[in-house]
Design a protein around this motif. Sequence first.
Motif, PDB file in Angstrom:
ATOM      1  N   VAL A 299       0.846  -1.197   0.000  1.00 24.33           N
ATOM      2  CA  VAL A 299       0.000   0.000   0.000  1.00 24.33           C
ATOM      3  C   VAL A 299       0.876   1.240   0.000  1.00 24.33           C
ATOM      4  CG1 VAL A 299      -1.760   1.288   1.268  1.00 24.33           C
ATOM      5  CG2 VAL A 299      -1.842  -1.224   1.200  1.00 24.33           C
ATOM      6  N   LEU A 300       0.518   2.226  -0.838  1.00 25.97           N
ATOM      7  CA  LEU A 300       1.239   3.489  -0.871  1.00 25.97           C
ATOM      8  C   LEU A 300       0.875   4.308   0.365  1.00 25.97           C
ATOM      9  CD1 LEU A 300       3.044   5.515  -2.445  1.00 25.97           C
ATOM     10  CD2 LEU A 300       0.949   6.357  -3.519  1.00 25.97           C
ATOM     11  N   VAL A 301       1.904   4.655   1.169  1.00 21.82           N
ATOM     12  CA  VAL A 301       1.692   5.419   2.401  1.00 21.82           C
ATOM     13  C   VAL A 301       1.929   6.910   2.159  1.00 21.82           C
ATOM     14  CG1 VAL A 301       2.496   5.779   4.773  1.00 21.82           C
ATOM     15  CG2 VAL A 301       2.346   3.455   3.827  1.00 21.82           C
ATOM     16  N   THR A 302       3.014   7.220   1.479  1.00 20.02           N
ATOM     17  CA  THR A 302       3.398   8.617   1.249  1.00 20.02           C
ATOM     18  C   THR A 302       3.985   8.760  -0.146  1.00 20.02           C
ATOM     19  OG1 THR A 302       3.921   8.925   3.589  1.00 20.02           O
ATOM     20  CG2 THR A 302       4.835  10.537   2.064  1.00 20.02           C
ATOM     21  N   HIS A 303       3.716   9.915  -0.739  1.00 20.20           N
ATOM     22  CA  HIS A 303       4.222  10.206  -2.074  1.00 20.20           C
ATOM     23  C   HIS A 303       4.760  11.629  -2.073  1.00 20.20           C
ATOM     24  CE1 HIS A 303       3.699  11.951  -6.111  1.00 20.20           C
ATOM     25  NE2 HIS A 303       4.111  10.780  -6.544  1.00 20.20           N
ATOM     26  N   LYS A 304       5.979  11.801  -2.587  1.00 18.08           N
ATOM     27  CA  LYS A 304       6.579  13.138  -2.608  1.00 18.08           C
ATOM     28  C   LYS A 304       7.345  13.326  -3.905  1.00 18.08           C
ATOM     29  CE  LYS A 304       9.883  16.166  -0.250  1.00 18.08           C
ATOM     30  NZ  LYS A 304      10.826  16.311   0.892  1.00 18.08           N
ATOM     31  N   ALA A 305       7.086  14.436  -4.587  1.00 21.52           N
ATOM     32  CA  ALA A 305       7.795  14.749  -5.824  1.00 21.52           C
ATOM     33  C   ALA A 305       8.986  15.651  -5.520  1.00 21.52           C
ATOM     34  CB  ALA A 305       6.861  15.432  -6.813  1.00 21.52           C
ATOM     35  N   LEU A 306      10.139  15.338  -6.084  1.00 18.22           N
ATOM     36  CA  LEU A 306      11.306  16.207  -5.954  1.00 18.22           C
ATOM     37  C   LEU A 306      11.174  17.359  -6.942  1.00 18.22           C
ATOM     38  CD1 LEU A 306      12.284  13.583  -4.531  1.00 18.22           C
ATOM     39  CD2 LEU A 306      14.574  14.148  -5.341  1.00 18.22           C
ATOM     40  N   PRO A 307      11.762  18.492  -6.641  1.00 19.17           N
ATOM     41  CA  PRO A 307      11.627  19.651  -7.540  1.00 19.17           C
ATOM     42  C   PRO A 307      12.287  19.375  -8.882  1.00 19.17           C
ATOM     43  CG  PRO A 307      13.242  20.083  -5.814  1.00 19.17           C
ATOM     44  CD  PRO A 307      12.557  18.823  -5.426  1.00 19.17           C
ATOM     45  N   LYS A 308      11.739  19.991  -9.929  1.00 25.71           N
ATOM     46  CA  LYS A 308      12.318  19.868 -11.251  1.00 25.71           C
ATOM     47  C   LYS A 308      13.581  20.700 -11.381  1.00 25.71           C
ATOM     48  CE  LYS A 308      11.150  20.320 -16.154  1.00 25.71           C
ATOM     49  NZ  LYS A 308      10.118  20.660 -17.144  1.00 25.71           N
ATOM     50  N   ASP A 309      13.672  21.778 -10.605  1.00 25.76           N
ATOM     51  CA  ASP A 309      14.820  22.668 -10.667  1.00 25.76           C
ATOM     52  C   ASP A 309      15.741  22.445  -9.473  1.00 25.76           C
ATOM     53  OD1 ASP A 309      13.768  23.913 -12.978  1.00 25.76           O
ATOM     54  OD2 ASP A 309      12.444  25.122 -11.714  1.00 25.76           O
ATOM     55  N   GLY A 310      16.886  23.106  -9.521  1.00 27.80           N
ATOM     56  CA  GLY A 310      17.804  23.060  -8.397  1.00 27.80           C
ATOM     57  C   GLY A 310      18.798  21.916  -8.442  1.00 27.80           C
ATOM     58  N   TRP A 311      18.897  21.248  -9.552  1.00 30.91           N
ATOM     59  CA  TRP A 311      19.858  20.165  -9.707  1.00 30.91           C
ATOM     60  C   TRP A 311      21.175  20.707 -10.255  1.00 30.91           C
ATOM     61  CZ3 TRP A 311      18.345  14.925  -8.872  1.00 30.91           C
ATOM     62  CH2 TRP A 311      16.982  14.721  -8.649  1.00 30.91           C
ATOM     63  N   THR A 312      22.261  19.997 -10.021  1.00 28.90           N
ATOM     64  CA  THR A 312      23.514  20.258 -10.736  1.00 28.90           C
ATOM     65  C   THR A 312      23.720  19.131 -11.743  1.00 28.90           C
ATOM     66  OG1 THR A 312      24.899  19.045  -9.149  1.00 28.90           O
ATOM     67  CG2 THR A 312      24.507  21.397  -8.729  1.00 28.90           C
ATOM     68  N   LEU A 313      24.400  19.439 -12.828  1.00 24.91           N
ATOM     69  CA  LEU A 313      24.606  18.449 -13.881  1.00 24.91           C
ATOM     70  C   LEU A 313      26.010  18.597 -14.455  1.00 24.91           C
ATOM     71  CD1 LEU A 313      23.652  16.291 -15.921  1.00 24.91           C
ATOM     72  CD2 LEU A 313      22.705  18.151 -17.320  1.00 24.91           C
TER      73      LEU A 313
END
Length: 956
Positions: free
Chosen positions: A803-817
Motif C-alpha cells: 500500500v502506498l503510504v506517502t508520495h513526494k515529488a522532488l523539484p524539477k529545478d535546483g539540480w547540478t549536472l
Amino acid sequence: MSRWHPLLAGACALALLFGAQAGKAQTLEQVFQAPPKEMRPRLRWWWPGDAVNADELRREIKVLDEAGFGGAEIQSFNPGVPGLSQAERDTINGYATPPFFAHVKAAAEEASARGLTLDYTLGSAWPSGGGFAIPPEKAYVELTMAFTEVSGGKGPVKVAIPSRTKRMGAISGFDPRGKDPRVADWPARLDARAKIVAVIAVKGNGPALQPAPPAQGLVLYPWRHVDTPGKLDEGSALVLTDKLRDDGTLDWTPPAGTWQVFVFKQYAVNMGILAGTGEGPQLTLDHMDPSAFAAHVARVADPLPSALGPAFSAVRSTFVDSLELMQDLPWTENFLAEFKKRRGYDLTPYLPLVLQPGWMQAWGEYWSPPYFEAGDSTAERVRADYRRTVSDLMFDGFVDPFVAWNHAHGLQAKFQAHGGALDIVRGYGVADIPETEDLAGADPYFMRFARSAADLYGRAIVSAESLCWKDRPYSVTPDELRQRADLIFASGVNSLVIHGTNYRRDGVAWPGWHAFQPSAFALGFSTMVNETNPIWAGVPTLAAYFARTQAVLRQGKPVVPVAYFYGQVGYYAGIEDRGADAELAQRRFLAGGYDFDRVNPDALAHARVEDHQLVSAGGARYPVLVLPPVDGIAAETAEQVAAFAQAGLPVVFADHVPSRDEGLANHEARDARVRAAVAATLKAGARVVPADGVVDALRLIQVPANLRFTADPTDVVYVQRRVGDQLVTFLHNAGGQSRDASLVLPGRGAVTRWNALDGTITASSGVQPAGDGTAVPLTLPAGASALLVQDTRLPPLPAPAPVLVTHKALPKDGWTLAVNGHGPKGASVSRPLTITSLGDWSQTAELGDFAGEGTYQHTLEVERSWLGKGRRVLLALGEVHDMAVVTINGHRFQPLVTQPFKVDVTAALRPGRNALEIAVLNTPQNAMVDAKAPGFKLLKPVPAGLVGPVEVEVMQ
C-alpha cells in the motif's frame, strides 16, 4: 507483488537445502539465481575479415565474460569502410587462411580458459559460398521464364527469350576481387551454364499483371504481382524445345485459338555473398549440389580441428545463417531428372504452372496469385510437387551434409531454416540448435516454428538471432532491448544471440567500427553492443536478466497442448491465408489459453499415440491434433492422421476436411486414399468445426489448457514449462497499452513472481483458489512481462498487495549536472553545465548533440517515519533516456535499464539530508547525426537525459 510468505519461504529454503546436497541436481531457484555460463546470452561477434589481432581478441573475450555473456558467434564480415588501402583490403580478405585460423585459435583458447564457448559461422557472412572453392560450375542456378502470346494460323513465331536477372554480382566492377587474373574466364564460364531448358506452347489466356514498380538501380526479381492468373488448357501443352532457333524464332505454326508460348532458360546466378570476405569472387554455392557444399566446407572449416588443436573443444557449433537465396525460380542442373525420380512424372509440360510471385523470394516474400492456373487443381498439385522437390534437394545438397559434417567433428549444427525454400520445421529440427530471428518484426507466431521443431525433434536449445532493428544503428535503448527479448522469450526461444558486438579496430574514431553503420545505400542495423556505447553500463544488468530468464526456460519440459499441422514448403507471413497475414488461428489459440506447435508431415511420420496423446520422436506430448483448412494433403499423412484418431488421439479439422492428395502423379488413386483416410478419421471421432470455433471445440473435448484468461488478453503472448511440481509461465504484453492479464492456472498451488533483473522471488498478490485452479491477478503495462512459478506442493497463499503510504515529488529545478562523453565526430566532452532543470537534452543547445553520461545531484530530505517497520522507500525517476544509475550517500544501486525506472533505496537512507546522485546515459545517436556525411545525415535526434518527474514512494 508482496514479500515472502513464511510458509513459502520455508518451502523454498528446504528446496535449496536439499538441492545443494551432494549428488543432487540444482533446484529451479538455484539455477535462476546463479545461472551457469552455458545459460548466458551470447553475442554475434563481427570480425572485419582477418584484420584482427590475437591480443585484442583475447581482451574482448575477457570483456564479454565479465559482462555476463556465455560465448560468441564468430562472423567474418566485410566492414564496408571506404578509403581502405589495397594492403588493408588484402588483410581483411585473409579469411579462411592459416593466419585467420590462428586468430580463431587465440579466441578459442581464451574462451576455453574462461569456460565460454564459440560458434563458428560456416563461411563469411551469408549465404554460403565464396572464394576459389566455388567457381562458376558450383554456383547456384536459377530458372527464369518468358512468355509470348500468339494467335493461331501464323508461323513461324518470334518469342521472348528470358534474360538473366541482374543482381548484386559477385563478378562486377564494384568488387576488385573480380578483376583477379585468375578469374578472368569466370564470366564466360558463368555464361556457359546458360541453356534453354524447355519451350512449351499451351492454349489459353495470359495473366493480368500489376505495373512493374520503378527500378531502383537493381532488380531482385523480374516478376510482377498478379491481379488475375492466366488460364491454360493443360491438355493442349506442346513441348517445342527442339524448334527454337538461336535468334528466338520458333519453327511452329500455332493451331487456331490463343496460345501462350513459354521459354524457360537456366542461368548460373551471378549473386555475391553479402559482405563476404576472402580471396576471389564471392559466388553463392549451389545449395542443391552436395559437391558444392563439400568444396565450401573444405575451405572454410576442414582446417579448424588441426589449426585449433586442444582449443577446438571450445567450439560449440558451426552456424549457417538464413539462406536468402535470390533465384528467379529455384533450380539445379539435374532438377528435371530428380523431379521425375521423386514425383513420378515429367515436369516439363507443366513448367508454365510453377511460377507464383513472392513465394520464398529472399528479401520480401509475399503472397500473390500465380501467373497461370489450369482450371482445376492441376496447377496447385504441380506447384506442391515442385516445391517438395526443391525442399528435398536442399536437404540432400546442403542441410543434411552440413549436419553430418558437424557430427563427424563432434560439433553441433546451428541453423536458421527460414528464408529458404524448404520444409522449415524439418530444417530447424534436423539441426542440433534451431535458430530463428527477430528482424522481420519480431513475430511471435513465426518464431514459434523454431520452438516447434525443438519440441518435435528433441532439441533442448531454441536460439534466436536477436535484438536487431532496421534503420536504427545507434538509437536502440536498454528498455527496448529488454522488451524485445521478452517477446522473443514468449515466442519459445531460450537462447539469445544478440546482433551484435563489433571487433574494436585501431584508429577508428569514437564510437568505433560498427558492422552496420549508415552508408550511402542504407541506414544500417542495430544493435551496437560495445564498450564504447554509453549504455554498455547497463549491459551486465541486461545480460544477467537474460541469463536468469533463459536458465528457467531451459528447465523441465514445454507445456504445449496443441499440435497444429503445417504442410507448406517455406514460410512467410500470409502464406496460409492468401496474403492476409492475420494469423487468426494462432492468435485464437493463445487468447484461448492454448499454446501450439506447428507439426510437419515428417514429424507426424515418426510420431506415435500413447495414452490418447500424440508423442513426437523428440518426446513432446500433445493432447490434440488440429488441422487448418487445407484442400490437399499427402495420402500418407492423411492415413497417419487416421491411424492416430483410431488409436484414441482427438483430431479437429478447422473449417473443412482435405479432399485430395497434394500431388499430381497417380492422383485419382491417391485422392481416393485421402478421402478414405478422412472418413476413417471422422468415424474414429474427429470433429469438423468452424475456423473460429476451434478453441471452443478444444474446451468441449476437455483438452487441458495452459491457462485461462479472465479479461481481454489481446497482445499477450506466453510460454509454459513443467519442472517437476512447479509450473513456469512467462507472459509478455506485446501491445502498446496496459492489459489486465489476470489468469487462472490449472491446479491448486502457491504462485510466486520471479524478478530476473535482480534474482528476487516474491509471492504474487491476491492469489486465491478458483475451482480446480489458481486465480492470479495480473496487470501488464505495455511492454511488460511476468515470470510466474506455481508450486503444487503448497496451497495458494494470501499475499496482500503493498500500500502506498506517502508520495513526494522532488523539484524539477535546483539540480547540478556534469557530463562526460562525446559529441560530433567523436570529440570528447567533459564539463559541468549551467543547466539546473530536468529535461530533454536533445532540446538544448549545450547537449543536443551529446552522447554519454550526465550526472545529476540533489539533496533528498528523508522523514523518520518513512523508515518505519515494514516500510520500503522507492525512488521513481519517471521518464529516462536511456538508463540510469542511482547513488545515495555513496551507495550505488543496480543500473536501471527498463521501465518503470524505479529502485528500492531503503537500505541507503537515513533520516534528514541524503546525498542523491543520478547518472543518466543515452545512446550514441545524437552525437552521430552528421548533415554532411552520407547515411549519417539521415539520422534524427532522439530524446535524451532525465525528464522526470523524480518522486519518492513510501510503501507499507
